[in-house]
Design an enzyme around this catalytic site. Structure first.
Site, PDB file in Angstrom:
ATOM      1  N   GLY A 291      -1.209   3.897   6.390  1.00 28.85           N
ATOM      2  CA  GLY A 291      -2.524   3.598   5.470  1.00 28.85           C
ATOM      3  C   GLY A 291      -2.263   3.807   4.089  1.00 28.85           C
ATOM      4  O   GLY A 291      -1.478   4.767   3.799  1.00 28.85           O
TER       5      GLY A 291
ATOM      6  N   ARG B 261       0.939  -1.105   9.703  1.00 27.10           N
ATOM      7  CA  ARG B 261       1.366  -0.136  10.367  1.00 27.10           C
ATOM      8  C   ARG B 261       2.027  -1.279  11.389  1.00 27.10           C
ATOM      9  O   ARG B 261       1.502  -1.898  12.375  1.00 27.10           O
ATOM     10  CB  ARG B 261      -0.104   0.416  11.064  1.00 27.10           C
ATOM     11  CG  ARG B 261      -0.620   1.225  10.371  1.00 27.10           C
ATOM     12  CD  ARG B 261      -1.757   2.204  11.133  1.00 27.10           C
ATOM     13  NE  ARG B 261      -2.728   2.652  10.364  1.00 27.10           N
ATOM     14  CZ  ARG B 261      -2.702   3.550   9.523  1.00 27.10           C
ATOM     15  NH1 ARG B 261      -1.618   4.357   9.526  1.00 27.10           N
ATOM     16  NH2 ARG B 261      -3.642   4.106   8.998  1.00 27.10           N
TER      17      ARG B 261
ATOM     18  N   ASP C  51       3.371  10.406   8.229  1.00 28.34           N
ATOM     19  CA  ASP C  51       4.286  10.582   9.326  1.00 28.34           C
ATOM     20  C   ASP C  51       4.519   9.490  10.351  1.00 28.34           C
ATOM     21  O   ASP C  51       5.564   9.354  10.703  1.00 28.34           O
ATOM     22  CB  ASP C  51       3.414  11.619  10.148  1.00 28.34           C
ATOM     23  CG  ASP C  51       1.964  11.490  10.423  1.00 28.34           C
ATOM     24  OD1 ASP C  51       1.666  10.403  10.255  1.00 28.34           O
ATOM     25  OD2 ASP C  51       1.600  12.007  11.261  1.00 28.34           O
TER      26      ASP C  51
ATOM     27  N   THR D 244       0.133   9.781   1.706  1.00 25.68           N
ATOM     28  CA  THR D 244      -0.845   9.574   2.590  1.00 25.68           C
ATOM     29  C   THR D 244      -2.057  10.466   2.130  1.00 25.68           C
ATOM     30  O   THR D 244      -1.778  11.461   1.839  1.00 25.68           O
ATOM     31  CB  THR D 244      -0.494  10.103   3.980  1.00 25.68           C
ATOM     32  OG1 THR D 244      -1.659  10.340   4.839  1.00 25.68           O
ATOM     33  CG2 THR D 244       0.304  11.481   3.859  1.00 25.68           C
TER      34      THR D 244
ATOM     35  N   ASP E 129      -3.896  12.143   3.835  1.00 23.75           N
ATOM     36  CA  ASP E 129      -3.948  13.372   4.852  1.00 23.75           C
ATOM     37  C   ASP E 129      -3.679  14.570   4.671  1.00 23.75           C
ATOM     38  O   ASP E 129      -3.788  15.873   4.973  1.00 23.75           O
ATOM     39  CB  ASP E 129      -3.694  12.802   6.396  1.00 23.75           C
ATOM     40  CG  ASP E 129      -4.260  11.790   7.219  1.00 23.75           C
ATOM     41  OD1 ASP E 129      -5.553  11.565   6.372  1.00 23.75           O
ATOM     42  OD2 ASP E 129      -3.953  11.048   7.862  1.00 23.75           O
TER      43      ASP E 129
ATOM     44  N   ASP F 143      -0.897  15.728   5.486  1.00 27.87           N
ATOM     45  CA  ASP F 143      -0.286  16.534   6.955  1.00 27.87           C
ATOM     46  C   ASP F 143       1.135  16.493   6.995  1.00 27.87           C
ATOM     47  O   ASP F 143       1.540  16.531   7.859  1.00 27.87           O
ATOM     48  CB  ASP F 143      -0.900  15.946   8.012  1.00 27.87           C
ATOM     49  CG  ASP F 143      -0.803  14.388   8.107  1.00 27.87           C
ATOM     50  OD1 ASP F 143      -0.052  13.804   6.914  1.00 27.87           O
ATOM     51  OD2 ASP F 143      -1.299  13.715   9.203  1.00 27.87           O
TER      52      ASP F 143
ATOM     53  N   ARG G 292      -7.647  12.160  11.302  1.00 24.27           N
ATOM     54  CA  ARG G 292      -7.540  12.181  13.085  1.00 24.27           C
ATOM     55  C   ARG G 292      -6.804  13.313  13.352  1.00 24.27           C
ATOM     56  O   ARG G 292      -7.327  13.893  14.459  1.00 24.27           O
ATOM     57  CB  ARG G 292      -6.568  10.764  13.157  1.00 24.27           C
ATOM     58  CG  ARG G 292      -7.090  10.290  14.481  1.00 24.27           C
ATOM     59  CD  ARG G 292      -6.802   8.844  14.744  1.00 24.27           C
ATOM     60  NE  ARG G 292      -5.723   8.244  13.729  1.00 24.27           N
ATOM     61  CZ  ARG G 292      -5.487   7.048  13.313  1.00 24.27           C
ATOM     62  NH1 ARG G 292      -6.470   6.284  13.775  1.00 24.27           N
ATOM     63  NH2 ARG G 292      -4.661   6.850  12.655  1.00 24.27           N
TER      64      ARG G 292
HETATM   65  O1  F6P Z   1      -3.505   8.109   7.784  1.00 22.71           O
HETATM   66  C1  F6P Z   1      -4.759   7.930   6.722  1.00 22.71           C
HETATM   67  C2  F6P Z   1      -5.801   7.680   7.420  1.00 22.71           C
HETATM   68  O2  F6P Z   1      -6.993   7.518   6.608  1.00 22.71           O
HETATM   69  C3  F6P Z   1      -6.592   8.663   8.321  1.00 22.71           C
HETATM   70  O3  F6P Z   1      -7.172   9.772   7.892  1.00 22.71           O
HETATM   71  C4  F6P Z   1      -7.214   8.040   9.322  1.00 22.71           C
HETATM   72  O4  F6P Z   1      -7.365   8.448  10.682  1.00 22.71           O
HETATM   73  C5  F6P Z   1      -6.560   6.553   9.436  1.00 22.71           C
HETATM   74  O5  F6P Z   1      -5.751   6.453   8.322  1.00 22.71           O
HETATM   75  C6  F6P Z   1      -7.201   5.272   9.656  1.00 22.71           C
HETATM   76  O6  F6P Z   1      -6.449   4.338   9.790  1.00 22.71           O
HETATM   77  P1  F6P Z   1      -6.732   2.722   9.741  1.00 22.71           P
HETATM   78  O7  F6P Z   1      -6.016   2.450   8.722  1.00 22.71           O
HETATM   79  O8  F6P Z   1      -6.106   2.335  10.949  1.00 22.71           O
HETATM   80  O9  F6P Z   1      -8.108   2.781   9.771  1.00 22.71           O
END
Ligand code: F6P
Length: 330
Positions: free
Chosen positions: A18, A79, A110, A133, A135, A137, A179
């Site tokens: 992300g 991803r 992560d 990120t 997050d 985390d 998440r």
């Molecule tokens: O990891 C960052 C994040 O924004 C999370 O908070 C969220 O759950 C996820 O990515 C959403 O990812 P996507 O890009 O697949 O919508």
């Protein structure tokens, strides 16, 4: 720097997972510090997919002009499912060798670091991770790049929701990203004066929330904002709102899901400074022989943590922040 221990002459950088505001600032810092230390530096586009497909370009000092203030990542991100496979990583290593690279800098979260760890061990490739990120985390750093900007974006949105919530004396459930981690929820909840924050880390039932809302109602609390982190075990903001309505019919309830707007926007000063610091420290770490580590800032100092430790150690929500939030939301 005087003591350069590793024989590193050519490195590549990519952004993965992300996107997060400040990733561009981190790439800029990697590129400029590489040039400063007389290294050749390349960028792979679209994260690990670019590494697998050979989507590479040499970056110069001016390739990264005027990107400090831009959200997103000009290197693009993905991803990569293919990088999760042995075959995908074999192709990635082929490109690493074909391009005569000595080390790889991965800017991501992560998931990206889990891949980096496997790749580094399988092929003995020096990898250096930079935590990017929203997050927050990752262990091994107090803050990840993008987190501060995301919290500011969420707070600004909550402030606006507060205006309309108080005009109509309503209860709002605001869903923020996260998440697996509730850092954005706690931080934006405190700064937005939320009555409660519901986090993925908590296994509580709904009773505490009901009690808090009842107490506010008996205490002339006109507007209420409950922050729900995306991965909350009680359900989505809509599901929790329905459960509350079933028990407290007198509340006029609305739901707002902030979603991906939290991922965009110009990075804050803190994120730009953090990204700049970490980008330089990543290159200096590689030159000093660091490998398979993530660079972070802990108590204002640059530290290097083994990537698998940064990923596997669960970074805990600050219990004191949660405690003060409870005190202040009576
Ligand atoms: O990891 C960052 C994040 O924004 C999370 O908070 C969220 O759950 C996820 O990515 C959403 O990812 P996507 O890009 O697949 O919508």
């Amino acid at each position: 720097m005087n003591s350069m221990k590793a024989n590193i002459k050519k490195i590549a950088v990519l952004t993965s997972g992300g996107d997060a505001p400040g990733m561009n600032a981190a790439v800029r810092a990697v590129v400029r510090s590489s040039v400063y230390y007389n290294l050749d530096v390349y960028g792979f586009y679209k994260g690990y997919d670019g590494l697998i497909n050979g989507d590479i370009e040499q970056l110069q000092v001016r390739s990264v002009s005027n990107i400090l203030s831009r959200g997103g990542t000009f290197l693009l991100s993905a991803r990569s499912d293919e990088f999760r496979t042995k075959e995908g990583r074999a192709k990635a290593y082929e490109n690493f060798k074909v391009n005569d690279l000595d080390a790889l800098v991965v800017i991501g979260g992560d998931g990206s670091f889990t891949g980096a760890d496997v790749f580094s061990q399988e092929y003995d490739v020096p990898v250096l991770g930079i935590p990017g990120t929203i997050d927050n985390d990752l262990a091994g750093t107090d803050f990840t790049i993008g987190y501060d900007t995301a919290c500011n974006t969420a707070t600004e949105a909550i402030d606006k929701i507060r205006d309309t919530a108080s005009s109509h004396e309503r209860l709002f459930f605001v869903e923020v990203m996260g998440r697996d981690a509730g850092f954005i929820a706690v931080n934006s909840g405190i700064s937005g004066g939320a009555v409660a924050m519901l986090l993925p880390e908590h296994n509580w039932g709904i009773d505490d929330l009901i009690r808090r809302l009842q107490r506010g109602a008996s205490n002339q609390k006109a507007s209420n904002i409950v922050i729900v982190a995306e991965g909350c075990k009680l359900g989505s903001a809509y599901e929790i709102a329905a459960k509350v309505k079933a028990q407290l019919d007198y509340f006029d309830i609305r739901v707002s899901v902030l979603g991906h707007l939290q991922r965009g926007g110009s990075p804050t000063t803190s994120d730009r400074v953090l990204a700049s610091r970490l980008g330089v420290a990543a290159v200096e770490g590689l030159l000093n022989g660091e490998s398979n580590v993530m660079v972070g800032v802990v108590n204002s100092n640059v530290v290097y943590t083994p990537i698998n430790e940064a990923v596997k150690t669960i970074k805990k929500i600050d219990a004191d922040e949660f405690r003060i939030a409870k005190i202040l939301s009576i």
